[in-house]
Scaffold this motif. Structure first.
Motif, PDB file in Angstrom:
ATOM      1  N   ALA A  99      50.591  32.787  44.694  1.00 11.96           N
ATOM      2  CA  ALA A  99      49.747  31.580  44.685  1.00 11.96           C
ATOM      3  C   ALA A  99      48.382  32.353  44.065  1.00 11.96           C
ATOM      4  CB  ALA A  99      49.576  30.851  46.084  1.00 11.96           C
ATOM      5  N   ARG A 100      47.713  31.772  43.014  1.00 11.48           N
ATOM      6  CA  ARG A 100      46.652  32.374  42.656  1.00 11.48           C
ATOM      7  C   ARG A 100      45.451  31.297  43.073  1.00 11.48           C
ATOM      8  NH1 ARG A 100      47.577  33.524  37.305  1.00 11.48           N
ATOM      9  NH2 ARG A 100      47.699  35.843  37.908  1.00 11.48           N
ATOM     10  N   THR A 101      44.432  31.835  43.938  1.00 12.69           N
ATOM     11  CA  THR A 101      43.466  30.614  44.352  1.00 12.69           C
ATOM     12  C   THR A 101      42.549  30.421  43.271  1.00 12.69           C
ATOM     13  OG1 THR A 101      42.244  32.772  44.914  1.00 12.69           O
ATOM     14  CG2 THR A 101      43.858  31.896  46.516  1.00 12.69           C
ATOM     15  N   ALA A 102      41.713  29.300  43.564  1.00  7.78           N
ATOM     16  CA  ALA A 102      40.616  28.807  42.745  1.00  7.78           C
ATOM     17  C   ALA A 102      39.527  28.484  43.840  1.00  7.78           C
ATOM     18  CB  ALA A 102      41.172  27.604  41.964  1.00  7.78           C
TER      19      ALA A 102
ATOM     20  N   LEU B 177      52.838  44.163  41.506  1.00  9.28           N
ATOM     21  CA  LEU B 177      51.773  43.049  41.577  1.00  9.28           C
ATOM     22  C   LEU B 177      50.394  43.782  41.043  1.00  9.28           C
ATOM     23  CD1 LEU B 177      52.429  41.842  45.294  1.00  9.28           C
ATOM     24  CD2 LEU B 177      52.794  40.605  42.970  1.00  9.28           C
ATOM     25  N   ALA B 178      50.309  44.955  40.324  1.00  3.90           N
ATOM     26  CA  ALA B 178      49.113  45.666  40.071  1.00  3.90           C
ATOM     27  C   ALA B 178      48.348  44.747  38.923  1.00  3.90           C
ATOM     28  CB  ALA B 178      49.298  46.828  39.707  1.00  3.90           C
ATOM     29  N   ASP B 179      48.888  43.837  38.264  1.00  4.69           N
ATOM     30  CA  ASP B 179      48.282  43.313  37.273  1.00  4.69           C
ATOM     31  C   ASP B 179      48.118  41.779  37.453  1.00  4.69           C
ATOM     32  OD1 ASP B 179      47.292  42.224  34.784  1.00  4.69           O
ATOM     33  OD2 ASP B 179      49.205  42.189  33.646  1.00  4.69           O
TER      34      ASP B 179
ATOM     35  N   GLU C  45      38.398  35.765  53.643  1.00  6.34           N
ATOM     36  CA  GLU C  45      37.536  35.121  52.480  1.00  6.34           C
ATOM     37  C   GLU C  45      38.097  35.694  51.232  1.00  6.34           C
ATOM     38  OE1 GLU C  45      33.170  34.334  50.608  1.00  6.34           O
ATOM     39  OE2 GLU C  45      33.341  34.955  52.675  1.00  6.34           O
ATOM     40  N   LEU C  46      38.528  34.800  50.212  1.00 10.16           N
ATOM     41  CA  LEU C  46      39.163  35.387  48.937  1.00 10.16           C
ATOM     42  C   LEU C  46      38.337  34.857  47.772  1.00 10.16           C
ATOM     43  CD1 LEU C  46      43.003  33.933  49.433  1.00 10.16           C
ATOM     44  CD2 LEU C  46      41.878  36.077  50.295  1.00 10.16           C
ATOM     45  N   ALA C  47      37.962  35.973  47.067  1.00  8.56           N
ATOM     46  CA  ALA C  47      37.390  35.666  45.687  1.00  8.56           C
ATOM     47  C   ALA C  47      38.397  34.692  44.801  1.00  8.56           C
ATOM     48  CB  ALA C  47      37.338  37.065  45.192  1.00  8.56           C
ATOM     49  N   GLU C  48      37.670  34.253  44.009  1.00  8.38           N
ATOM     50  CA  GLU C  48      38.195  33.111  43.239  1.00  8.38           C
ATOM     51  C   GLU C  48      39.181  34.110  42.235  1.00  8.38           C
ATOM     52  OE1 GLU C  48      37.431  29.499  39.994  1.00  8.38           O
ATOM     53  OE2 GLU C  48      35.631  30.982  40.922  1.00  8.38           O
ATOM     54  N   GLY C  49      40.195  33.604  41.970  1.00  9.07           N
ATOM     55  CA  GLY C  49      41.454  34.258  41.059  1.00  9.07           C
ATOM     56  C   GLY C  49      42.120  35.260  41.764  1.00  9.07           C
ATOM     57  N   SER C  50      42.039  35.358  43.154  1.00  9.03           N
ATOM     58  CA  SER C  50      42.821  36.197  44.014  1.00  9.03           C
ATOM     59  C   SER C  50      44.381  35.815  44.069  1.00  9.03           C
ATOM     60  CB  SER C  50      42.562  36.428  45.501  1.00  9.03           C
ATOM     61  OG  SER C  50      41.149  36.993  45.347  1.00  9.03           O
ATOM     62  N   LEU C  51      45.246  36.600  44.084  1.00 11.36           N
ATOM     63  CA  LEU C  51      46.655  36.488  44.384  1.00 11.36           C
ATOM     64  C   LEU C  51      47.272  36.933  45.453  1.00 11.36           C
ATOM     65  CD1 LEU C  51      49.059  35.536  42.496  1.00 11.36           C
ATOM     66  CD2 LEU C  51      49.533  38.159  41.967  1.00 11.36           C
TER      67      LEU C  51
ATOM     68  N   LEU D 277      47.885  40.838  49.157  1.00  8.69           N
ATOM     69  CA  LEU D 277      46.693  40.265  48.470  1.00  8.69           C
ATOM     70  C   LEU D 277      46.401  41.026  47.273  1.00  8.69           C
ATOM     71  CD1 LEU D 277      44.259  38.486  48.178  1.00  8.69           C
ATOM     72  CD2 LEU D 277      43.188  39.675  50.026  1.00  8.69           C
ATOM     73  N   VAL D 278      46.084  40.565  46.291  1.00  6.32           N
ATOM     74  CA  VAL D 278      45.729  41.066  44.926  1.00  6.32           C
ATOM     75  C   VAL D 278      44.488  40.687  44.462  1.00  6.32           C
ATOM     76  CG1 VAL D 278      46.415  41.888  42.656  1.00  6.32           C
ATOM     77  CG2 VAL D 278      48.392  41.329  44.383  1.00  6.32           C
ATOM     78  N   THR D 279      43.597  41.540  44.407  1.00  4.00           N
ATOM     79  CA  THR D 279      42.200  41.005  44.200  1.00  4.00           C
ATOM     80  C   THR D 279      42.014  40.907  42.546  1.00  4.00           C
ATOM     81  OG1 THR D 279      41.430  43.387  43.712  1.00  4.00           O
ATOM     82  CG2 THR D 279      41.140  42.373  46.074  1.00  4.00           C
ATOM     83  N   PRO D 280      40.932  40.129  42.107  1.00  2.00           N
ATOM     84  CA  PRO D 280      40.762  39.998  40.630  1.00  2.00           C
ATOM     85  C   PRO D 280      40.718  41.385  39.788  1.00  2.00           C
ATOM     86  CG  PRO D 280      39.432  38.436  41.873  1.00  2.00           C
ATOM     87  CD  PRO D 280      39.841  39.353  42.833  1.00  2.00           C
TER      88      PRO D 280
END
Length: 799
Positions: free
Chosen positions: A669-672, A637-639, A604-610, A573-576
């Motif tokens: 998958a980038r979440t929206a 995945l750091a960017d 729970e995932l913040a919008e724009g999480s990867l 999981l990559v946060t924004p």
């Protein structure tokens, strides 16, 4: 034995002292006929025991020299200085070539000075022999030696080899002769060169043996030459065959195998080589039978030359062309065996006229000999190999043709194996790719990119798969799995599992429940596809079918993701903000073990999480620990803001160090988050009056969304679903409208009882509600929730 030991040269004995060859010189010296001594021990011929040094060297196979007292047939005692030179007979036992000179009266007659080989047998010997004095000056030679030297005895007498001819090989002979005169030890030397008037190299094995007087002083030496030309060329041919067996067929690639054949032939005996394969063979298909009177379609697969870019080839590697009818190539292919040609042959002239570039190349580079050999394996013709000579002066011989046919026969088996492998691999890849999803769907919930890399290790394709499945309520399911094993069977199992996952996903099962159902399916497949062992219980598992899987469901309305895994690597999981972590999910057992539960985790995932889902082939290799691979993946995945396609490529470049040894799947998958203005929810009382209020609120919301064209169908759907909830369900009851790629209507209640679609009879008062919903909606269904169930229906948005 190195070289041919002539009958008139000397004595050959084995380690046990048995006589194997008895020369005419030995007969003259001791008076025995060959029939009296060959095959018998030399012991009766000795007037005294062999010196210890001679016995020791006879036992250990070393070179030796000694004075030996021999007994003549008439009883005379003869002292002889003998030289024993070990020979390689290829029989596993040492042999010695024994030469020498008598130092006492020969058969009772005095001899002036030392008796040499010339005195004994020189004039009778068919092989080249020469005698030199203590200054390495020529004394005598037989006719064979003078023929090699190209000079008469009178012209050579009194001169050293270096004075006779100052070329480098004779410098070497002169050095070896002086070494023998200085040390008194026999020297062996091999030489190959082209004799005057010959068209190919000759080879000789030479023995330089010292000649000693009665005091053991070296008075001269003898040079004995064995013609080993046939053995030399046999060794060269054997070396080429050995090189071919070591280098051809190192991979299961048709093109590389053809290139290896061309390289071996150029290094061995040809100046320019081309390999043309039938078009069907290059594609991995079964070669079509050749028909007389029809041109042959081929593709230039490989070519090599002793000179860079010379001679210029009419076709470059990869070019497709045809062999014309009734030309040397087509006739050779139909004949099924090699043929030799010269440019002046009538058939060759006709072929050269068909292509001006070919004719000009033959003339410009003086190509004078052509050898055509068909590639045939298992009775099937695969192509044709051209061997040309333009720098080598001699033409291809019958021996060259046999060598070429042997090399090509070996290469043909490798080409056919590579062709079969190419066909099977292409079939497996086609099957696997047909079972994998095509272009990922365009969803409001996520932006998706993926990479699938089949194995590059030469093994069959594996059973890795992935999927992106749209679910009800604008949700999406992300799946990555890996079937145990490789080949078509693994691909077929993968396809069955992917189909099962899609079916279970349509039922809207929770991730842990879905994996439980999938585990039962794998167990059944394992029982069905296991080996048929007599007496094996039908309920026993073979252990041949197994898989790992990660299943995740993301809801863009609540921004919550529910995940469960069965023995699969954890997702990243990559946060924004760019923080990367691997989610701590319960590992769960791999699919196919049975009896153990799976657990779901909701985050729970913040919008724009990867989210990054992958198979173990990406991070785990035979020479690298999985923790190292996970660290490389974390770094890649750091960017989170980079485009997903670029991120996929960057991950592969960073994590992979070589071609993958296992199949690899990477799914990003980038979440929206769905805009709150596109979602409207109402809580309804469990009362019949709630139906009219629900219809009214739904119509008002559609007007706000400018979707009044969908009002009639939506009113009907809302009315039927709310009525069912009020009549058959429990509270609380909720109505939700979602405007996404389609218009979604959901009614939730507290009952777990799911409705069933049925066809009402003519006089039935009810049972038509869900049938009407199914007719008005594009699709509909139900799903279980922690507090009950949800009935949903989707409509296509008005254009």
């Amino acid at each position: 034995m190195t070289g041919r030991v002539p009958e008139d040269l000397a004595v050959v004995v084995d380690a046990g002292g048995a006589v194997l060859v008895w020369s005419a010189g030995a007969r003259r010296l001791l008076g025995y006929e060959p029939a009296e001594v060959v095959g018998r021990s030399v012991q009766p011929l000795l007037a005294a025991e062999l010196p210890p040094s001679a016995r020791r060297h006879l036992a250990d196979g070393g070179r030796w020299s000694s004075e030996v007292a021999l007994r003549h047939r008439n009883g005379d005692r003869i002292v002889v200085s003998l030289q024993g030179t070990p020979l390689d007979a290829g029989t596993g036992r040492p042999l010695w070539l024994v030469t020498g000179a008598a130092r006492v009266p020969l058969s009772g007659r005095d001899q002036p000075g030392a008796a040499t080989l010339w005195d004994l047998t020189l004039a009778q010997l068919p092989m080249p022999v020469a005698i030199y004095d203590r200054q390495a000056r020529f004394v005598a030679a037989n006719e064979s030696m003078t023929r090699i030297m190209g000079l008469s005895v009178a012209e050579m007498r009194g001169k050293t080899v270096w004075e006779i001819e100052s070329s480098p090989p004779y410098d070497e002979y002169d050095r070896l002769q002086r070494q023998v005169l200085r040390t008194g030890r026999t020297v062996f030397h091999e030489q190959h060169a082209r004799a005057p008037g010959e068209t190919r190299d000759h080879a000789w094995s030479m023995y330089f043996c010292p000649l000693k007087d009665e005091n053991g002083t070296v008075q001269g030496l003898s040079a004995v030459v064995f013609d080993t030309t046939e053995q030399y060329w046999a060794r060269r041919h054997l070396a080429v065959l050995n090189d071919a067996s070591m280098r051809i067929g190192s991979t299961l690639d048709v093109t590389l195998t053809a290139e290896e054949l061309a390289e071996v032939a150029v290094a061995g005996f040809a100046d320019f080589v081309t390999v043309d394969l039938l078009e069907s063979v290059v594609l991995g298909d079964e070669p079509e039978p050749l028909r007389p009177g029809e041109p042959v379609a081929v593709r230039r697969t490989a070519q090599r030359s002793v000179l860079a870019h010379c001679p210029e080839s009419v076709a470059a590697p990869g070019d497709a062309f045809h062999y014309p009818v009734d030309t040397p190539p087509t006739r050779t292919l139909l004949a099924g065996h090699g043929t030799r040609h010269r440019p002046g042959d009538p058939g060759m002239q006709d072929w050269l006229r068909t292509c001006q570039a070919r004719a000009e190349a033959v003339t410009r580079h003086v190509i004078h000999s052509l050898l055509l050999v068909p590639l045939r394996a298992r009775g099937v013709t695969l192509g044709l190999v051209h061997f040309l000579r333009h720098r080598t002066p001699e033409s291809f011989t019958e021996d060259d043709q046999r060598l070429a046919e042997e090399i090509v026969a070996r290469a043909a088996v490798s080409v056919d194996n590579a062709r079969r492998y190419t066909r099977e691999r292409r079939t497996a890849l086609a099957l696997q790719r047909s079972l994998l999803p095509g272009r990922p769907p365009c969803l409001a919930a996520t932006e998706v990119a993926y990479r699938y890399l089949p194995t590059g290790s030469g093994a069959d394709v594996g059973g890795d798969w992935f999927d992106v499945i749209p679910l009800s309520g604008a949700r999406v399911a992300l799946v990555v799995g890996d079937v145990v094993g490789h080949g078509i069977r693994a691909s077929a199992t993968m396809g069955r599992l992917r189909t099962a996952v899609r079916t279970l996903a349509d039922v809207d099962l929770a991730p842990d429940e879905l994996l439980t159902q999938l585990d039962d399916l794998v167990i059944r497949l394992d029982r069905e596809e296991g080996p048929e062992v007599p007496g094996r219980a039908e309920t026993a598992s073979s252990g041949e079918v197994g898989a790992t899987c990660l299943y995740a469901v993301y809801d863009p309305v609540s921004r919550r993701c529910t995940m469960a895994r069965a023995g699969h690597p954890p997702p990243a999981l990559v946060t924004p903000a760019g923080d990367v972590r691997f989610l701590d999910l319960p590992a769960g057992p791999p699919l196919g073990l049975g009896g153990l539960p799976f657990e779901s985790v909701e985050v729970e995932l913040a919008e724009g999480s990867l989210l990054a889902l992958y198979t173990d082939g990406l991070v785990e290799t035979a020479d690298r620990d999985i923790e190292v691979g996970l660290g490389l993946l974390r770094r890649a995945l750091a960017d989170p803001a980079a485009p997903l396609e670029e991120t996929c490529d960057h991950v592969l470049r960073t994590v992979l160090t070589d071609r993958p040894a296992d199949d690899i799947v990477l799914l990003l998958a980038r979440t929206a988050a769905l805009d709150t203005a596109k979602v409207r929810t109402w809580q309804l009382p469990q009362h019949p009056s709630a139906v009219a209020g629900a219809r009214k609120m739904a119509c008002q919301q559609l007007a706000a969304w400018n979707l009044t064209e969908a009002a009639f169908a939506t009113e009907l759907i809302v009315s039927e679903l709310v009525t069912n909830a009020v009549r058959y369900g429990d509270g609380p009851i909720a109505l939700r409208l979602i405007r996404d790629a389609s218009l979604i209507c959901e009614v939730s209640d507290g009952s777990n009882t799911a409705p069933h679609l049925r066809r009402a009879r003519v006089y039935d008062e009810g049972g038509r509600g869900l049938l009407l919903v199914a007719q008005m909606a594009e699709r509909w269904g139900s799903r279980q929730t922690p507090n009950g169930k949800t009935i949903w229906a989707e409509q296509r948005l008005p254009t």
